[in-house]
Design a protein around this motif. Structure first.
Motif, PDB file in Angstrom:
ATOM      1  N   LEU A  14     -39.978 -57.761  29.641  1.00  0.00           N
ATOM      2  CA  LEU A  14     -40.998 -58.008  29.706  1.00  0.00           C
ATOM      3  C   LEU A  14     -42.728 -57.451  29.405  1.00  0.00           C
ATOM      4  N   TRP A  15     -42.432 -56.492  30.565  1.00  0.00           N
ATOM      5  CA  TRP A  15     -44.124 -56.247  31.264  1.00  0.00           C
ATOM      6  C   TRP A  15     -44.051 -54.996  30.290  1.00  0.00           C
ATOM      7  N   SER A  16     -42.788 -54.280  29.148  1.00  0.00           N
ATOM      8  CA  SER A  16     -42.586 -53.066  28.266  1.00  0.00           C
ATOM      9  C   SER A  16     -43.731 -54.005  27.428  1.00  0.00           C
ATOM     10  N   LEU A  17     -43.610 -55.276  27.142  1.00  0.00           N
ATOM     11  CA  LEU A  17     -43.853 -56.278  25.554  1.00  0.00           C
ATOM     12  C   LEU A  17     -45.643 -56.117  26.149  1.00  0.00           C
ATOM     13  N   VAL A  18     -45.921 -56.516  27.717  1.00  0.00           N
ATOM     14  CA  VAL A  18     -46.522 -56.806  27.613  1.00  0.00           C
ATOM     15  C   VAL A  18     -47.832 -55.439  27.482  1.00  0.00           C
ATOM     16  N   LEU A  19     -47.749 -54.224  27.935  1.00  0.00           N
ATOM     17  CA  LEU A  19     -47.985 -53.342  28.040  1.00  0.00           C
ATOM     18  C   LEU A  19     -48.274 -52.969  26.291  1.00  0.00           C
ATOM     19  N   LEU A  20     -46.640 -53.088  25.511  1.00  0.00           N
ATOM     20  CA  LEU A  20     -46.975 -52.867  24.025  1.00  0.00           C
ATOM     21  C   LEU A  20     -48.394 -53.360  23.548  1.00  0.00           C
ATOM     22  N   SER A  21     -48.803 -55.123  23.925  1.00  0.00           N
ATOM     23  CA  SER A  21     -49.671 -56.133  23.098  1.00  0.00           C
ATOM     24  C   SER A  21     -50.279 -55.303  23.538  1.00  0.00           C
ATOM     25  N   VAL A  22     -50.764 -54.705  24.643  1.00  0.00           N
ATOM     26  CA  VAL A  22     -52.329 -54.305  25.389  1.00  0.00           C
ATOM     27  C   VAL A  22     -53.119 -53.188  24.209  1.00  0.00           C
ATOM     28  N   LEU A  23     -51.196 -52.361  24.109  1.00  0.00           N
ATOM     29  CA  LEU A  23     -51.691 -51.046  23.917  1.00  0.00           C
ATOM     30  C   LEU A  23     -52.359 -51.392  21.777  1.00  0.00           C
ATOM     31  N   SER A  24     -51.572 -52.277  22.026  1.00  0.00           N
ATOM     32  CA  SER A  24     -51.839 -52.017  20.044  1.00  0.00           C
ATOM     33  C   SER A  24     -52.492 -53.344  19.800  1.00  0.00           C
ATOM     34  N   TRP A  25     -53.128 -53.651  20.590  1.00  0.00           N
ATOM     35  CA  TRP A  25     -54.443 -54.933  20.435  1.00  0.00           C
ATOM     36  C   TRP A  25     -55.530 -53.842  20.719  1.00  0.00           C
ATOM     37  N   GLY A  26     -55.952 -53.109  21.895  1.00  0.00           N
ATOM     38  CA  GLY A  26     -56.790 -51.966  22.508  1.00  0.00           C
ATOM     39  C   GLY A  26     -56.969 -51.209  21.167  1.00  0.00           C
TER      40      GLY A  26
END
Length: 232
Positions: A14-26
């Motif tokens: 779940l935290w990996s998905l959160v990190l991917l989401s933050v990177l992609s939205w950035g």
């Protein structure tokens, strides 16, 4: 298998998905601002240029035109060198080849800049659903472990692990969708921008040809330039 490592794996997913989401939205926010800024500067240059289609105008406005301005400056650097070293008696077609290569090289540089960061969006869109699926598998395994440990498949045994599994799947899809949409949108924007670069490069090349591929026409090239303008 006990619950502690299984829970840690699900949480890590779940935290990996959160990190991917933050990177992609950035990347999405940065690229959106970049494209908007470039579009505004390019539009201003093209509108002004349409009212004064001359090499002299491009010389004065290139620094204000963003990517288009940098492409013009790349061509101008070749014309400036040709003008300063006119005594070398270079042929016009030599200067034309140098200008074309300079313009194309700068177009490729600008394209790379526009495409930078899109790999993150592509990667996120491709792997996020599978990362979520990985978390789903581990959540189901946790539920099966609980059933085996208690010898019961009651709701209180399976509800938590199955709920985590469904959350992981949903988050994976939620992370992937905006990344894919943004990637496709930005790729289309890159293609349109490059087409605009090519159009301006062709216009710059035509104007340079009318000036015998010199930044500032001299008496040596005056006759050639005049004859070319009359034909045009």
């Amino acid at each position: 298998m006990n619950n502690i490592p299984t829970t840690a794996i699900v949480d890590g997913t779940l935290w990996s998905l959160v990190l991917l989401s933050v990177l992609s939205w950035g990347v999405i926010v940065y690229k959106l601002l970049r494209f908007v800024s470039e579009a505004r500067r390019s539009r201003a240059l093209l509108q002004a240029f349409s009212g004064n289609p001359s090499l002299a105008f491009l010389q004065g406005q290139a620094g204000q035109g963003g990517a288009l301005g940098r492409i013009v400056q790349a061509g101008q650097s070749v014309l400036r060198a040709a003008t300063e070293h006119l005594h070398r008696n270079e042929q016009i077609w030599d200067r034309q080849d140098l200008v074309q290569r300079a313009l194309q090289q700068q177009i490729q540089r600008e394209r790379k800049q526009l495409e930078s960061g899109l790999g993150i969006l592509a990667t996120t869109g491709n792997i996020a659903p599978f990362v979520g699926l990985f978390g789903t598998v581990w959540g189901i395994m946790r539920a099966l472990t609980g059933i085996a440990a208690k010898g019961s498949a009651s709701l209180d045994v399976v509800a938590g692990p199955i709920g985590e599994a469904l959350v992981a799947t949903g988050i994976g899809i939620a992370v992937a969708i905006p990344a894919v949409i943004a990637y496709n949108t930005f790729q289309r924007r890159v293609k349109l921008s490059v087409a605009g670069f090519e159009d301006l490069a062709a216009e710059f090349l035509k104007l340079a040809q009318l000036n015998a591929f010199l930044l500032a026409p001299t008496h040596v090239a005056a006759t050639v330039i005049t004859s070319r303008k009359e034909v045009a």
